[in-house]
Design a protein around this motif. Structure first.
Motif, PDB file in Angstrom:
ATOM      1  N   GLU A   1      48.912  61.786  62.811  1.00  0.00           N
ATOM      2  CA  GLU A   1      49.014  62.396  64.139  1.00  0.00           C
ATOM      3  C   GLU A   1      50.507  63.106  63.087  1.00  0.00           C
ATOM      4  N   VAL A   2      49.701  64.096  63.865  1.00  0.00           N
ATOM      5  CA  VAL A   2      51.230  65.567  63.687  1.00  0.00           C
ATOM      6  C   VAL A   2      51.882  66.181  64.041  1.00  0.00           C
ATOM      7  N   ARG A   3      53.076  66.428  64.600  1.00  0.00           N
ATOM      8  CA  ARG A   3      53.708  67.223  65.327  1.00  0.00           C
ATOM      9  C   ARG A   3      54.576  68.032  65.092  1.00  0.00           C
ATOM     10  N   VAL A   4      54.707  69.176  65.259  1.00  0.00           N
ATOM     11  CA  VAL A   4      55.388  69.575  64.448  1.00  0.00           C
ATOM     12  C   VAL A   4      56.480  71.503  65.456  1.00  0.00           C
ATOM     13  N   ALA A   5      57.285  71.717  65.328  1.00  0.00           N
ATOM     14  CA  ALA A   5      58.013  72.628  66.417  1.00  0.00           C
ATOM     15  C   ALA A   5      58.536  73.767  65.776  1.00  0.00           C
ATOM     16  N   TRP A   6      58.648  74.977  66.428  1.00  0.00           N
ATOM     17  CA  TRP A   6      59.114  76.510  65.816  1.00  0.00           C
ATOM     18  C   TRP A   6      60.881  76.326  65.982  1.00  0.00           C
ATOM     19  N   GLY A   7      61.534  77.188  65.836  1.00  0.00           N
ATOM     20  CA  GLY A   7      63.009  77.844  65.924  1.00  0.00           C
ATOM     21  C   GLY A   7      62.922  79.041  65.269  1.00  0.00           C
ATOM     22  N   GLY A   8      63.210  79.512  65.871  1.00  0.00           N
ATOM     23  CA  GLY A   8      63.215  81.361  65.733  1.00  0.00           C
ATOM     24  C   GLY A   8      62.160  81.893  66.291  1.00  0.00           C
ATOM     25  N   VAL A   9      61.648  81.491  66.448  1.00  0.00           N
ATOM     26  CA  VAL A   9      60.352  82.341  67.190  1.00  0.00           C
ATOM     27  C   VAL A   9      60.176  82.667  68.775  1.00  0.00           C
ATOM     28  N   ALA A  10      60.607  82.108  69.808  1.00  0.00           N
ATOM     29  CA  ALA A  10      60.564  82.256  71.036  1.00  0.00           C
ATOM     30  C   ALA A  10      61.715  81.668  71.579  1.00  0.00           C
ATOM     31  N   HIS A  11      62.089  82.087  73.096  1.00  0.00           N
ATOM     32  CA  HIS A  11      62.889  82.059  74.070  1.00  0.00           C
ATOM     33  C   HIS A  11      63.507  80.308  73.540  1.00  0.00           C
ATOM     34  N   ARG A  12      62.062  79.707  74.325  1.00  0.00           N
ATOM     35  CA  ARG A  12      62.326  78.155  73.756  1.00  0.00           C
ATOM     36  C   ARG A  12      61.874  77.674  72.070  1.00  0.00           C
ATOM     37  N   PRO A  13      62.648  76.023  71.440  1.00  0.00           N
ATOM     38  CA  PRO A  13      61.339  75.991  70.950  1.00  0.00           C
ATOM     39  C   PRO A  13      60.381  75.678  70.882  1.00  0.00           C
ATOM     40  N   TRP A  14      59.542  75.652  70.390  1.00  0.00           N
ATOM     41  CA  TRP A  14      57.789  75.956  70.595  1.00  0.00           C
ATOM     42  C   TRP A  14      57.299  75.405  69.614  1.00  0.00           C
ATOM     43  N   ARG A  15      56.581  73.833  70.283  1.00  0.00           N
ATOM     44  CA  ARG A  15      56.221  73.292  70.350  1.00  0.00           C
ATOM     45  C   ARG A  15      54.614  74.084  69.640  1.00  0.00           C
ATOM     46  N   ALA A  16      54.224  73.642  68.447  1.00  0.00           N
ATOM     47  CA  ALA A  16      53.135  74.117  67.866  1.00  0.00           C
ATOM     48  C   ALA A  16      51.537  72.913  68.206  1.00  0.00           C
ATOM     49  N   THR A  17      51.538  72.980  69.708  1.00  0.00           N
ATOM     50  CA  THR A  17      49.680  72.478  70.082  1.00  0.00           C
ATOM     51  C   THR A  17      49.194  72.334  69.714  1.00  0.00           C
ATOM     52  N   VAL A  18      48.925  73.994  69.814  1.00  0.00           N
ATOM     53  CA  VAL A  18      47.071  74.364  69.428  1.00  0.00           C
ATOM     54  C   VAL A  18      47.249  74.092  67.664  1.00  0.00           C
ATOM     55  N   LEU A  19      48.285  73.841  66.564  1.00  0.00           N
ATOM     56  CA  LEU A  19      48.305  74.035  65.175  1.00  0.00           C
ATOM     57  C   LEU A  19      48.110  72.440  65.159  1.00  0.00           C
ATOM     58  N   GLU A  20      48.865  71.701  66.036  1.00  0.00           N
ATOM     59  CA  GLU A  20      49.008  70.188  65.660  1.00  0.00           C
ATOM     60  C   GLU A  20      47.140  69.832  65.999  1.00  0.00           C
ATOM     61  N   GLU A  21      47.170  70.203  67.400  1.00  0.00           N
ATOM     62  CA  GLU A  21      45.001  69.911  67.152  1.00  0.00           C
ATOM     63  C   GLU A  21      44.326  70.152  66.157  1.00  0.00           C
ATOM     64  N   ALA A  22      44.834  71.351  65.651  1.00  0.00           N
ATOM     65  CA  ALA A  22      43.719  71.629  64.206  1.00  0.00           C
ATOM     66  C   ALA A  22      43.772  70.472  63.691  1.00  0.00           C
ATOM     67  N   LEU A  23      45.142  69.903  63.313  1.00  0.00           N
ATOM     68  CA  LEU A  23      45.287  69.506  62.186  1.00  0.00           C
ATOM     69  C   LEU A  23      45.231  67.656  61.995  1.00  0.00           C
ATOM     70  N   ARG A  24      44.416  67.469  63.676  1.00  0.00           N
ATOM     71  CA  ARG A  24      44.985  65.881  63.882  1.00  0.00           C
ATOM     72  C   ARG A  24      43.509  65.241  63.045  1.00  0.00           C
ATOM     73  N   GLY A  25      44.000  64.777  61.909  1.00  0.00           N
ATOM     74  CA  GLY A  25      43.220  63.294  61.053  1.00  0.00           C
ATOM     75  C   GLY A  25      42.377  64.111  60.122  1.00  0.00           C
ATOM     76  N   GLY A  26      43.139  65.575  59.862  1.00  0.00           N
ATOM     77  CA  GLY A  26      42.583  66.328  58.870  1.00  0.00           C
ATOM     78  C   GLY A  26      43.595  66.393  57.786  1.00  0.00           C
ATOM     79  N   PRO A  27      42.881  67.154  56.538  1.00  0.00           N
ATOM     80  CA  PRO A  27      43.684  67.317  55.386  1.00  0.00           C
ATOM     81  C   PRO A  27      44.430  67.820  55.670  1.00  0.00           C
ATOM     82  N   LEU A  28      45.927  67.920  54.787  1.00  0.00           N
ATOM     83  CA  LEU A  28      47.333  68.505  54.737  1.00  0.00           C
ATOM     84  C   LEU A  28      47.647  69.503  53.525  1.00  0.00           C
ATOM     85  N   ASP A  29      46.156  70.180  53.369  1.00  0.00           N
ATOM     86  CA  ASP A  29      46.216  71.725  52.207  1.00  0.00           C
ATOM     87  C   ASP A  29      47.005  72.450  52.495  1.00  0.00           C
ATOM     88  N   GLU A  30      46.925  73.463  51.608  1.00  0.00           N
ATOM     89  CA  GLU A  30      48.213  74.383  51.899  1.00  0.00           C
ATOM     90  C   GLU A  30      46.569  75.666  53.385  1.00  0.00           C
TER      91      GLU A  30
END
Length: 323
Positions: A251-280
Motif C-alpha cells: 500500500e502506498v498513500r500520497v497527499a500533496w500540499g501547495g498544489v490545490a485549494h485543498r489537500p490533494w490526495r494523489a489517488t491516481v498515483l497511488e493506484e499506479a504504484l500499488r504492489g509495484g516497485p518504488l524506484d524513481e
C-alpha cells in the motif's frame, strides 16, 4: 476600530448555539489566523465566541488509533509520544508549519480551518473572489508562485496553506463536528472544497458547525511515513509544494500540499504504484499520470517537476526503510 461582543461559553453546545444564532458571529480558538484578519479588515464579526476553554484539548489513544481534540495545540500534538513514535508524517507536518511561537498558540481545528495566504486575499485594494465574491481573481494574471496547478477554477487559483491538513489527509483522518442539528462525522477528504464558482466557501461546514475532534486510524504494522516541504526559506514559510506519504507493504498513500485549494490526495498515483516497485522511474511515471489534468502558468510551471521530484525522493526513501 470596530467594536464586537466577546463570549466564553461553558460547553461546546452553548458555543454552537451562540454562533448559529447570529449571522455575524465566529468561533475564536488560538486566533493565530483570525486575529490577522481582524487587523487588516478581512473579517469583522460582531460576536467572537471563544472555544478555548471547552476541554477540547486532549489526545486520546483508542482501539482504532488516536482521537485528537480540536483545541490541542500544534506544539503539544507534535511532541506527543504516540504521534512521534507511530505517526511520523503527522509530527513532521506539524513541525514544518509556522514558527515555534505560533505552534504554541495554534490549534488542531484552527489549523485545518485557516484561510488562504494569497497576497491578493490580504490586499483589500485588489479584486478577490474569496474575499469579495464576484469581484474577480487578481492572482490569475498576477503573482503566481503560490497558485494552484490542480483543481483550480477561473474564479480562484489559490492553495490551502495547512501542512497539518496534508498530513492528516494521507492518514485517512475523520472529523467530528457538532452543529445546530447535532453531531456528525465526515472524512477529512470531504472537509475542504475545490473553489468552483464559490471560492469564498473554504469548507463544507455550515455556519455554526464546530469541529470538536479529529480521529486518526491506526497505521498498519510495519508502516513508515514522512512529510517533506519545499519552501522559499527554511522556516516560517508556506509550501511551494509538499508531500505526505505512507508506505505499508504493497500500500502506498500520497497527499500533496501547495498544489490545490485543498489537500490533494494523489489517488491516481497511488493506484499506479500499488504492489509495484518504488524506484524513481516508476514513481515519476505515476506522478505524470496524476498531474495529467494540471494547468500551469509562467509562474507555476516549476511545480510540476518540484512535486514530482519530491514525491520520487520521499517514496524511494520510505521504500528503502520499509524493507
Amino acid at each position: 476600530m470596530r467594536r464586537f461582543e466577546y463570549a466564553r461559553p461553558r460547553t461546546p453546545q452553548e458555543a454552537v448555539d451562540l454562533v448559529a444564532g447570529s449571522d455575524d458571529a465566529a468561533f475564536l480558538a488560538g486566533g493565530s489566523n483570525l486575529v490577522d484578519h481582524l487587523k487588516v479588515g478581512i473579517a469583522s464579526p460582531g460576536v467572537l465566541v471563544d472555544v478555548g476553554g471547552l476541554g477540547l484539548d486532549r489526545v486520546e489513544e483508542t482501539d482504532g488509533g488516536l482521537r485528537i481534540g480540536a483545541g490541542v495545540r500544534n506544539s503539544d500534538l507534535a511532541a506527543h509520544p504516540v504521534v512521534r513514535s507511530r505517526y511520523a508524517v503527522l509530527a513532521r507536518s506539524l513541525l514544518a508549519g509556522a514558527s515555534a511561537q505560533i505552534r504554541h498558540q495554534a490549534t488542531t481545528a484552527g489549523n485545518l480551518l485557516q484561510r488562504t495566504r494569497c497576497v491578493y486575499f490580504y490586499d483589500a485594494t485588489t479584486p478577490c473572489n474569496k474575499r469579495e465574491p464576484g469581484t474577480g481573481c487578481s492572482a490569475v494574471d498576477g503573482y503566481q508562485r503560490y497558485n494552484a496547478i490542480l483543481g483550480a477554477s477561473a474564479a480562484c487559483v489559490t492553495v490551502h496553506p495547512s501542512d497539518l491538513a496534508v498530513g492528516l489527509a494521507v492518514l485517512d483522518a475523520t472529523v467530528e463536528v457538532l452543529g445546530p442539528d447535532g453531531a456528525r462525522t465526515l472524512p477529512l477528504a470531504d472537509l475542504h472544497r475545490l473553489p468552483g464558482d464559490s471560492p469564498e466557501q473554504d469548507t463544507t461546514l455550515a455556519h455554526g458547525e464546530l469541529i470538536t475532534a479529529v480521529t486518526v486510524p491506526r497505521l498498519p504494522e510495519g508502516a513508515v511515513s514522512t512529510y517533506y516541504k519545499a519552501r522559499d526559506r527554511a522556516s516560517y514559510a508556506f509550501a511551494l509544494v509538499s508531500v505526505a506519504a505512507v508506505v505499508a507493504g504493497d500500500e502506498v498513500r500520497v497527499a500533496w500540499g501547495g498544489v490545490a485549494h485543498r489537500p490533494w490526495r494523489a489517488t491516481v498515483l497511488e493506484e499506479a504504484l500499488r504492489g509495484g516497485p518504488l524506484d524513481e522511474e516508476t514513481v515519476r511515471a505515476a506522478c505524470l499520470e496524476e498531474l495529467a489534468p494540471a494547468t500551469t502558468g509562467p509562474g507555476t510551471a516549476f511545480k510540476l517537476e518540484m512535486v514530482t521530484g519530491a514525491t520520487a525522493m520521499v517514496l524511494t526513501d520510505l521504500a528503502g526503510r520499509a524493507r
